[in-house]
Design a protein around this motif. Structure first.
Motif, PDB file in Angstrom:
ATOM      1  N   TRP A  11       3.660  -5.399  -6.232  1.00  0.00           N
ATOM      2  CA  TRP A  11       4.204  -4.629  -4.505  1.00  0.00           C
ATOM      3  C   TRP A  11       4.205  -6.419  -3.847  1.00  0.00           C
ATOM      4  O   TRP A  11       4.130  -6.649  -3.781  1.00  0.00           O
ATOM      5  CB  TRP A  11       2.655  -4.663  -4.065  1.00  0.00           C
ATOM      6  N   ARG A  37       3.340  -3.949   0.246  1.00  0.00           N
ATOM      7  CA  ARG A  37       3.545  -2.748   0.389  1.00  0.00           C
ATOM      8  C   ARG A  37       4.634  -2.096  -0.537  1.00  0.00           C
ATOM      9  O   ARG A  37       5.953  -2.613  -0.439  1.00  0.00           O
ATOM     10  CB  ARG A  37       3.247  -1.987   1.224  1.00  0.00           C
ATOM     11  N   TYR A  38       4.723  -0.700  -0.397  1.00  0.00           N
ATOM     12  CA  TYR A  38       5.629   0.540  -0.958  1.00  0.00           C
ATOM     13  C   TYR A  38       5.721   1.588  -0.473  1.00  0.00           C
ATOM     14  O   TYR A  38       4.369   1.998   0.347  1.00  0.00           O
ATOM     15  CB  TYR A  38       5.887   0.806  -2.233  1.00  0.00           C
ATOM     16  N   HIS A  40       6.380   2.962   2.520  1.00  0.00           N
ATOM     17  CA  HIS A  40       7.010   2.546   4.075  1.00  0.00           C
ATOM     18  C   HIS A  40       8.280   2.975   4.381  1.00  0.00           C
ATOM     19  O   HIS A  40       8.740   3.235   3.704  1.00  0.00           O
ATOM     20  CB  HIS A  40       6.020   0.929   4.114  1.00  0.00           C
ATOM     21  N   GLY A  55       2.720   2.746   4.792  1.00  0.00           N
ATOM     22  CA  GLY A  55       2.750   2.541   3.469  1.00  0.00           C
ATOM     23  C   GLY A  55       1.509   2.611   2.306  1.00  0.00           C
ATOM     24  O   GLY A  55       0.366   2.613   2.776  1.00  0.00           O
ATOM     25  N   TYR A  87       2.101   6.918   3.102  1.00  0.00           N
ATOM     26  CA  TYR A  87       3.027   6.652   2.057  1.00  0.00           C
ATOM     27  C   TYR A  87       4.205   7.785   2.426  1.00  0.00           C
ATOM     28  O   TYR A  87       3.845   9.180   1.822  1.00  0.00           O
ATOM     29  CB  TYR A  87       2.899   5.400   0.892  1.00  0.00           C
TER      30      TYR A  87
END
Length: 111
Positions: A11, A37-38, A40, A55, A87
């Motif tokens: 991440w 994070r992903y 988001h 996210g 997310y």
């Protein structure tokens, strides 16, 4: 154009910018204060600031962060927004009013 976070074997919480008309990406911040994070979403606000929301990483997030300098520095706007942790959602900024709206996305049971 600004790229923030994501997943690339781990991440990420980096910020990259591609200046208009250029072909080379510039690292604005290698490790932002918001958690890696992903999934988001982010919007460019009428005042030129960027707002990043939600996210996922090891947890789902419902926080909101704002940068007024193109992603170099971030301020937490809300550590726990009123919407459920999610997310894969989307957002849009309304130029006329300066409001931003976020909707849809994925959540986990009990979040």
């Amino acid at each position: 154009m600004v790229l923030m976070g994501g997943y690339g074997g781990a991440w990420l919480n980096d910020v990259w910018r591609l200046p208009y008309g250029e072909t080379t990406w510039l690292c604005v911040n290698a490790s932002s204060v918001w958690s890696a994070r992903y999934g988001h979403t982010a919007v460019a606000m009428p005042d030129g600031s960027i707002v990043l929301m939600g996210g996922a990483s090891t947890v789902l997030n419902n926080d909101a962060w704002r940068s007024t300098d193109g992603g170099g520095n971030w301020t937490c706007v809300n550590a726990s927004s009123g919407w459920s942790r999610r997310y894969g959602h989307t957002a849009v900024a309304i130029c006329r009013t300066g409001a931003s709206y976020s909707w849809a996305g994925l959540t986990l049971p009990g979040t």
